[in-house]
Design a protein around this motif. Structure first.
Motif, short mmCIF file in Angstrom:
data_model
loop_
_atom_site.label_atom_id
_atom_site.label_comp_id
_atom_site.label_asym_id
_atom_site.label_seq_id
_atom_site.Cartn_x
_atom_site.Cartn_y
_atom_site.Cartn_z
N THR A 162 0.82 -1.22 0.00
CA THR A 162 0.00 0.00 0.00
C THR A 162 0.85 1.26 0.00
OG1 THR A 162 -0.29 0.17 2.41
CG2 THR A 162 -1.89 -1.17 1.21
N ILE A 163 2.06 1.16 -0.51
CA ILE A 163 2.96 2.31 -0.60
C ILE A 163 3.41 2.42 -2.07
CG2 ILE A 163 5.17 3.29 0.14
CD1 ILE A 163 4.76 1.73 2.76
N PRO A 164 3.17 3.55 -2.72
CA PRO A 164 3.48 3.67 -4.14
C PRO A 164 4.98 3.84 -4.39
CG PRO A 164 2.56 5.71 -3.33
CD PRO A 164 2.49 4.73 -2.20
N GLY A 165 5.71 2.74 -4.24
CA GLY A 165 7.14 2.75 -4.52
C GLY A 165 7.39 2.29 -5.95
N MET A 166 8.60 1.81 -6.20
CA MET A 166 8.98 1.35 -7.54
C MET A 166 8.98 -0.17 -7.64
SD MET A 166 11.99 4.11 -8.32
CE MET A 166 12.78 3.86 -6.76
N SER A 167 8.49 -0.84 -6.62
CA SER A 167 8.34 -2.30 -6.61
C SER A 167 9.67 -3.03 -6.84
CB SER A 167 7.31 -2.74 -7.65
OG SER A 167 6.08 -2.08 -7.44
N VAL A 168 10.74 -2.48 -6.29
CA VAL A 168 12.06 -3.10 -6.47
C VAL A 168 12.11 -4.48 -5.83
CG1 VAL A 168 14.53 -2.87 -5.92
CG2 VAL A 168 13.20 -0.87 -6.65
N ASP A 169 11.58 -4.61 -4.60
CA ASP A 169 11.57 -5.92 -3.94
C ASP A 169 10.78 -6.93 -4.76
OD1 ASP A 169 13.11 -4.91 -1.88
OD2 ASP A 169 11.40 -4.55 -0.56
N LYS A 170 9.66 -6.50 -5.31
CA LYS A 170 8.82 -7.39 -6.14
C LYS A 170 9.57 -7.79 -7.41
CE LYS A 170 4.28 -7.57 -8.31
NZ LYS A 170 3.03 -6.84 -8.54
N ALA A 171 10.29 -6.86 -8.01
CA ALA A 171 11.06 -7.18 -9.22
C ALA A 171 12.13 -8.23 -8.92
CB ALA A 171 11.71 -5.91 -9.78
N TYR A 172 12.84 -8.07 -7.80
CA TYR A 172 13.85 -9.06 -7.43
C TYR A 172 13.21 -10.42 -7.16
CZ TYR A 172 17.91 -5.99 -7.11
OH TYR A 172 18.95 -5.16 -7.41
N ALA A 173 12.07 -10.43 -6.48
CA ALA A 173 11.43 -11.69 -6.09
C ALA A 173 10.74 -12.40 -7.25
CB ALA A 173 10.42 -11.42 -4.98
N GLU A 174 10.18 -11.64 -8.19
CA GLU A 174 9.37 -12.26 -9.24
C GLU A 174 9.97 -12.21 -10.64
OE1 GLU A 174 5.43 -10.62 -9.07
OE2 GLU A 174 5.32 -10.86 -6.90
N ILE A 175 10.59 -11.11 -10.99
CA ILE A 175 11.03 -10.93 -12.38
C ILE A 175 12.46 -11.43 -12.61
CG2 ILE A 175 11.45 -9.23 -14.19
CD1 ILE A 175 9.24 -7.53 -12.87
N ILE A 176 13.37 -11.10 -11.70
CA ILE A 176 14.78 -11.44 -11.94
C ILE A 176 15.33 -12.41 -10.91
CG2 ILE A 176 15.28 -9.32 -13.18
CD1 ILE A 176 16.51 -8.20 -10.63
N LYS A 177 14.45 -13.17 -10.25
CA LYS A 177 14.89 -14.01 -9.14
C LYS A 177 15.89 -15.09 -9.55
CE LYS A 177 10.91 -17.07 -9.35
NZ LYS A 177 9.76 -17.57 -8.63
N ASN A 178 15.82 -15.61 -10.76
CA ASN A 178 16.73 -16.68 -11.18
C ASN A 178 17.76 -16.22 -12.20
OD1 ASN A 178 15.47 -18.64 -9.56
ND2 ASN A 178 13.84 -18.88 -11.07
N LYS A 179 17.95 -14.94 -12.31
CA LYS A 179 18.89 -14.41 -13.30
C LYS A 179 20.16 -13.92 -12.62
CE LYS A 179 15.32 -13.28 -16.54
NZ LYS A 179 14.73 -12.33 -17.41
N LYS A 180 21.26 -14.05 -13.34
CA LYS A 180 22.56 -13.59 -12.84
C LYS A 180 22.88 -12.27 -13.53
CE LYS A 180 27.30 -15.30 -12.24
NZ LYS A 180 27.66 -14.25 -11.39
N GLY A 181 23.28 -11.31 -12.76
CA GLY A 181 23.59 -9.99 -13.30
C GLY A 181 25.01 -9.91 -13.84
N GLN A 182 25.28 -8.83 -14.55
CA GLN A 182 26.62 -8.55 -15.06
C GLN A 182 27.16 -7.34 -14.32
OE1 GLN A 182 25.91 -7.77 -19.21
NE2 GLN A 182 26.28 -9.88 -19.78
N LYS A 183 28.46 -7.32 -14.15
CA LYS A 183 29.10 -6.19 -13.50
C LYS A 183 29.02 -4.97 -14.43
CE LYS A 183 33.43 -4.76 -11.39
NZ LYS A 183 34.79 -5.15 -11.05
#
Length: 152
Positions: free
Chosen positions: A60-81
């Motif tokens: 209920t807080i209009p943020g940028m959904s960063v936690d949701k993105a990590y948990a749902e969208i990029i949870k199994n992806k490896k980032g690049q430096k």
């Protein structure tokens, strides 16, 4: 004269009132009504410091959904430096103290006028100056003085 003004005002008012009733009243379909829960309490200290990571629907807080993105969208992806640097004006990238720490684009051949790494920037050996050539530039301290804010 006064009677004429009263009659004219009455006629005009009657015209306005009669013309307003001709449109149908439309209501918003129930499926279009926003059902998103609203935050009705004060934000906690943690919520204030972390609001950008939070999600409107979940928290209920209009943020940028960063936690949701990590948990749902990029949870199994490896980032690049990724290396990001902002160098303000007045830096001599050829200074001896920066020899071992200044980033160098190894895919770019210096001063050959060609975009060797095909990224859209010609001869971007140490990054890119998005401001272009500056003349009579003002350093940050001068900008602060010019603004009149001498409290710092």
């Amino acid at each position: 004269m006064k009677t004429l003004k009263v009659l004219t005002a009455s006629a005009f008012s009657a015209f306005l009132i009669s013309s307003c009733g001709s449109a149908d009243i439309l209501s918003t379909p129930i499926e279009n009504i926003d059902a998103t829960p609203l935050k009705v309490s004060e934000l906690t200290k943690a919520e204030k410091e972390n609001w950008g990571h939070l999600d409107l629907v979940k928290d209920t807080i209009p943020g940028m959904s960063v936690d949701k993105a990590y948990a749902e969208i990029i949870k199994n992806k490896k980032g690049q430096k990724v290396i990001v640097a902002v160098i303000d004006s007045g830096i001599d990238i050829d200074h001896e103290d920066l020899d071992d720490v200044i980033w160098t684009n190894t895919d770019e051949i210096p001063n050959n006028g060609i975009d060797d790494d095909k990224n859209g920037y010609i001869d971007d050996v140490h990054g890119w100056n998005f401001l272009g050539d500056g003349y009579n530039e003002q350093l940050e301290f001068v900008r602060i003085l010019a603004s009149g804010d001498t409290s710092n």
